[in-house]
Design a protein around this motif. Sequence first.
Motif, PDB file in Angstrom:
ATOM      1  N   PHE A  57       6.474  85.935  79.750  1.00 25.94           N
ATOM      2  CA  PHE A  57       6.900  85.168  78.462  1.00 25.94           C
ATOM      3  C   PHE A  57       8.512  85.046  78.696  1.00 25.94           C
ATOM      4  CE2 PHE A  57       3.617  88.213  77.124  1.00 25.94           C
ATOM      5  CZ  PHE A  57       2.887  87.633  76.393  1.00 25.94           C
ATOM      6  N   VAL A  58       9.152  84.208  77.869  1.00 23.71           N
ATOM      7  CA  VAL A  58      10.626  84.078  77.911  1.00 23.71           C
ATOM      8  C   VAL A  58      11.083  84.362  76.394  1.00 23.71           C
ATOM      9  CG1 VAL A  58      10.660  82.604  79.783  1.00 23.71           C
ATOM     10  CG2 VAL A  58      10.720  81.486  77.466  1.00 23.71           C
ATOM     11  N   ALA A  59      12.553  84.672  76.490  1.00 23.39           N
ATOM     12  CA  ALA A  59      13.041  85.302  75.148  1.00 23.39           C
ATOM     13  C   ALA A  59      13.116  83.854  74.331  1.00 23.39           C
ATOM     14  CB  ALA A  59      14.492  85.844  75.382  1.00 23.39           C
ATOM     15  N   ALA A  60      12.813  83.869  73.002  1.00 20.58           N
ATOM     16  CA  ALA A  60      13.031  82.824  72.136  1.00 20.58           C
ATOM     17  C   ALA A  60      14.614  82.564  71.322  1.00 20.58           C
ATOM     18  CB  ALA A  60      12.121  82.739  71.154  1.00 20.58           C
ATOM     19  N   ALA A  61      15.081  84.011  71.684  1.00 21.12           N
ATOM     20  CA  ALA A  61      16.444  84.182  71.159  1.00 21.12           C
ATOM     21  C   ALA A  61      17.274  85.425  71.626  1.00 21.12           C
ATOM     22  CB  ALA A  61      16.521  84.469  69.441  1.00 21.12           C
ATOM     23  N   GLU A  62      18.268  85.623  71.464  1.00 24.10           N
ATOM     24  CA  GLU A  62      18.822  87.017  72.064  1.00 24.10           C
ATOM     25  C   GLU A  62      18.210  88.283  71.512  1.00 24.10           C
ATOM     26  OE1 GLU A  62      22.950  86.899  72.121  1.00 24.10           O
ATOM     27  OE2 GLU A  62      23.224  84.941  72.906  1.00 24.10           O
ATOM     28  N   PRO A  63      17.959  89.236  72.342  1.00 23.18           N
ATOM     29  CA  PRO A  63      17.615  90.629  71.602  1.00 23.18           C
ATOM     30  C   PRO A  63      18.763  91.294  70.616  1.00 23.18           C
ATOM     31  CG  PRO A  63      17.582  90.805  74.252  1.00 23.18           C
ATOM     32  CD  PRO A  63      18.227  89.318  73.702  1.00 23.18           C
ATOM     33  N   ASP A  64      18.059  91.672  69.557  1.00 21.39           N
ATOM     34  CA  ASP A  64      18.782  92.050  68.599  1.00 21.39           C
ATOM     35  C   ASP A  64      18.148  93.335  67.771  1.00 21.39           C
ATOM     36  OD1 ASP A  64      21.113  92.501  66.871  1.00 21.39           O
ATOM     37  OD2 ASP A  64      20.811  90.388  65.998  1.00 21.39           O
ATOM     38  N   ARG A  65      18.827  93.893  66.787  1.00 23.19           N
ATOM     39  CA  ARG A  65      18.170  95.007  66.122  1.00 23.19           C
ATOM     40  C   ARG A  65      17.553  94.560  64.837  1.00 23.19           C
ATOM     41  NH1 ARG A  65      22.109  98.075  66.456  1.00 23.19           N
ATOM     42  NH2 ARG A  65      20.915  99.746  67.960  1.00 23.19           N
ATOM     43  N   GLY A  66      16.388  94.968  64.705  1.00 24.16           N
ATOM     44  CA  GLY A  66      15.713  94.608  63.398  1.00 24.16           C
ATOM     45  C   GLY A  66      15.207  93.291  63.079  1.00 24.16           C
ATOM     46  N   LEU A  67      14.873  92.372  64.128  1.00 23.57           N
ATOM     47  CA  LEU A  67      14.657  91.004  63.731  1.00 23.57           C
ATOM     48  C   LEU A  67      13.360  91.013  62.906  1.00 23.57           C
ATOM     49  CD1 LEU A  67      14.714  89.433  67.531  1.00 23.57           C
ATOM     50  CD2 LEU A  67      16.427  89.426  65.675  1.00 23.57           C
ATOM     51  N   VAL A  68      12.484  91.734  63.124  1.00 20.64           N
ATOM     52  CA  VAL A  68      11.322  91.926  62.136  1.00 20.64           C
ATOM     53  C   VAL A  68      11.141  93.215  61.575  1.00 20.64           C
ATOM     54  CG1 VAL A  68       8.704  91.583  61.703  1.00 20.64           C
ATOM     55  CG2 VAL A  68       9.877  90.379  63.747  1.00 20.64           C
ATOM     56  N   PRO A  69      12.017  93.381  60.425  1.00 20.61           N
ATOM     57  CA  PRO A  69      12.220  94.752  59.791  1.00 20.61           C
ATOM     58  C   PRO A  69      10.870  95.523  59.412  1.00 20.61           C
ATOM     59  CG  PRO A  69      13.603  93.281  58.758  1.00 20.61           C
ATOM     60  CD  PRO A  69      12.601  92.557  59.537  1.00 20.61           C
ATOM     61  N   GLY A  70      10.802  96.598  59.675  1.00 24.25           N
ATOM     62  CA  GLY A  70       9.279  97.516  59.641  1.00 24.25           C
ATOM     63  C   GLY A  70       8.310  97.200  60.646  1.00 24.25           C
ATOM     64  N   ALA A  71       8.653  96.358  61.525  1.00 32.71           N
ATOM     65  CA  ALA A  71       7.550  96.131  62.500  1.00 32.71           C
ATOM     66  C   ALA A  71       7.498  97.541  63.523  1.00 32.71           C
ATOM     67  CB  ALA A  71       8.026  95.056  63.573  1.00 32.71           C
TER      68      ALA A  71
END
Length: 85
Positions: A57-71
């Motif tokens: 896979f490749v990143a679709a965006a930069e890593p960050d905190r809580g991109l999908v809250p509750g995941a």
Amino acid sequence: IAAAYVFSCSGATQWECHSLRTFGSPDRDLAQMRSCIQPFTEIFLLNIDTLQLQGPFVAAAEPDRGLVPGAFGGKFNAQVAVTPL
């Protein structure tokens, strides 16, 4: 030199990784994710129950905190959105 980053999942979280197209790690890993995951970095997902490696896979965006809250039950908030390569 090829760059790669490996995330792990279990049989219980693999479906969530694929359905959200997001991989997660504990918060303590976010700085490492930001420094290692670039647009050209191949990303893999290792199911620790079956030892099956999926990707790349490749990143679709930069890593960050809580991109999908509750995941992932809120346990893996350092996240990166991915797309299959």
